[in-house]
Design an enzyme around this catalytic site. Structure first.
Site, PDB file in Angstrom:
ATOM      1  CG  ASP A 185      -2.090  -1.061   1.094  1.00  0.00           C
ATOM      2  OD1 ASP A 185      -2.127  -0.844   0.241  1.00  0.00           O
ATOM      3  OD2 ASP A 185      -2.306  -1.535   2.018  1.00  0.00           O
ATOM      4  CG  LEU A 186       3.349   2.411   3.336  1.00  0.00           C
ATOM      5  CD1 LEU A 186       3.890   1.978   4.798  1.00  0.00           C
ATOM      6  CD2 LEU A 186       2.473   3.426   3.846  1.00  0.00           C
TER       7      LEU A 186
END
Length: 402
Positions: A185-186
Site C-alpha cells: 500500500d505504502l
C-alpha cells in the site's frame, strides 16, 4: 511578531481525495504535507474504512461528557494529516453535483475504487478530464486496471505474496513472511505521489492534465531492485535469506553477549578493517573476497560471532564506529521515537486534534532548504479531520468560486 510558517511547495493546489484505506490516503497525505489543500471525500455516516480499524483506538479527555469525542483509530490517524473532510453520497444528486464542482476547481483527483465503480457513478476518467482538462487523475488499483487480472481487488498482504516480496522475506526459503508494515500500500501511494508531481510538471508545458495509474503489484515490483535483475539477467530466483544480504558478506545481524548488532561490510577495505579490529584473518580460506565469503557465509558468520561473543552491544558498537565499520542496533519503535536524531530530522510533528487534544504523529520524510541553508518547509501541520468536519467551509468555498 512570529513569522507565518511557509506554506510548502504545492501551496495553492487543490487535491480531491476519493480514496480510502491506505495506498490512496498515503499519496494524498504526501501532497498535503507539501502544502496542497487536500479535501477528503468520505461516505456519510462511517467515512473511510480505516476509521473503524483497530484496536488501538484512542478517545479525548472529554469522552465521558462530550458526544463528539468518539474514539479515533490510530490507523486512520497515520495517513490522513493535513486534510479536510467532506461527507458525500456519490449516488445522490447533491453528492454528484458537489463532486462535479470540486472536480472543476481541483488540480488533482485521487481514486482507488474497484475498476468500473467510478464509471458507474458517472465520473469516468474521460468525464473527469472533460469537466476539467487540466486535472491530474491518480488511479491506484490492486493489480492494474487492465491485463488478464485487471480489476482484481488488492489487499496489501495478498499483493506482498503475489508480487514476490514474501518469498524474499523471512528466516529462510521455507519461511515466507510479510513486511511488518503494509509496504505494498505504502509503495503504491509513494509511486502515485511521484507520478502526480511528474504530471503536474508536464502540465506546466502542455496546459493539460492526464491520468496516472499505478497498483500495489506495480509498486512492489518497482522496488525488486537487484533481486529483479538477479532473475531477469542472471536467471537466479532469489529466496528469503533471513537477516543476511544475499550478495554481500558480512552484511547483516550478528549476535553478541547481550543482544545483537548489525554491520555492513561493503568493500574489501572495510573487511580488512573489521578483521584487524577483531583479530580475524582477512585472507583465510573462503574469506579472501566477497564472492568467496558469500559462498561460505555460515563460516564467516560463525567467525565474527565468535569474536563478538564476550562483548556487550554498546562497547562493541563503539569499537566498530572507531574502526570505521558501518554498524547499528535494532531499535524498537518506542526507542526510535525517543531518539534525538528522529526528532532532529523533523520526523515527528505536533498537532492539535479537535477531540484528542495535543498529539505527536510520525511526520513527513522530506525537508527543503534555501541556498543560505535555511529550512523552508517548517510549517504547521493539521491533525487528521473528524468525519465531515469541513463540510460548511468547503461548500462555502465552492459557492465563492462559482
Amino acid at each position: 511578531m512570529e513569522s507565518t510558517p511557509p506554506a510548502g511547495p504545492l501551496a495553492g493546489l487543490v487535491v480531491v481525495d476519493l480514496t480510502r484505506a491506505l495506498a490512496g490516503p498515503h499519496a494524498a497525505m504526501m501532497l498535503g504535507d507539501l502544502g496542497a489543500r487536500v479535501i477528503k471525500v468520505e461516505s456519510p455516516g462511517h467515512g473511510d474504512d480505516t476509521r473503524g480499524w483497530g484496536p488501538p483506538f484512542v478517545t479525548g479527555p472529554d469522552a465521558g461528557t462530550d458526544p463528539a469525542a468518539e474514539r479515533q483509530s490510530t490507523y486512520f490517524l497515520s495517513c490522513n494529516r493535513n486534510k479536510e473532510s467532506l461527507a458525500l453520497d456519490l449516488k445522490s444528486d447533491d453528492g454528484r453535483d458537489t463532486l462535479t464542482a470540486l472536480v472543476q476547481r481541483a488540480d488533482v483527483l485521487l481514486e482507488n475504487f474497484r475498476t468500473g465503480v467510478l464509471d458507474r457513478l458517472g465520473f469516468s476518467t474521460e468525464r473527469l478530464l472533460e469537466l476539467n482538462p487540466r486535472l491530474v487523475v491518480l488511479s491506484i488499483s490492486g493489480f492494474g486496471h487492465d491485463g488478464p487480472e485487471g480489476g482484481r481487488a488488492g489487499y496489501d498482504q495478498i499483493a506482498q505474496g503475489e508480487a514476490g516480496l514474501m518469498s524474499l522475506t523471512g528466516a529462510g526459503p521455507d519461511d515466507p513472511q510479510r513486511v511488518g508494515v503494509p509496504i505494498g500500500d505504502l509503495l503504491a501511494g509513494m509511486w502515485g505521489g511521484y507520478g502526480v508531481l511528474a504530471a503536474l510538471l508536464e502540465r506546466e508545458r502542455t496546459g493539460l492534465g492526464q491520468v496516472v495509474r499505478t497498483s500495489l503489484l506495480a509498486g512492489i515490483i518497482g522496488v525488486h531492485a537487484f533481486q529483479g535483475t538477479r532473475y531477469t539477467v542472471a536467471g537466479e530466483v532469489g529466496r528469503a535469506a533471513g537477516n543476511h544480504h544475499p550478495s554481500i558478506c558480512p552484511y547483516g545481524l550478528f549476535h553478541c553477549r547481550d543482544g545483537a548488532v548489525q554491520i555492513s561490510v561493503g568493500s574489501e577495505g572495510l573487511w580488512r578493517r573489521l578483521c584487524a579490529e577483531f583479530g580475524l584473518d582477512p585472507t583465510a580460506a573462503g574469506m579472501a573476497s566477497n564472492p568467496e565469503r558469500v559462498h561460505h557465509r555460515e563460516a564467516v558468520i560463525a567467525a565474527i560471532e565468535a569474536a563478538f561473543t564476550d562483548l556487550d552491544a554498546d562497547p562493541l558498537l563503539a569499537r566498530l564506529a572507531a574502526a570505521g565499520i558501518p554498524a547499528g542496533r535494532v531499535r524498537t519503535l518506542d526507542e526510535v521515537y525517543a531518539w534525538d536524531q528522529t526528532r532532529s530530522q523533523g520526523l515527528l510533528v505536533d498537532v492539535e486534534h479537535p477531540t484528542l487534544g495535543a498529539l505527536t504523529l510520525p511526520g513527513p520524510p522530506l525537508r527543503f532548504f534555501a541556498a543560505d541553508g535555511e529550512e523552508t518547509t517548517k510549517r504547521q501541520h493539521a491533525a487528521p479531520p473528524l468525519l465531515d468536519a469541513d463540510a460548511e467551509s468547503v461548500r462555502a468555498w465552492l459557492v465563492s468560486e462559482s
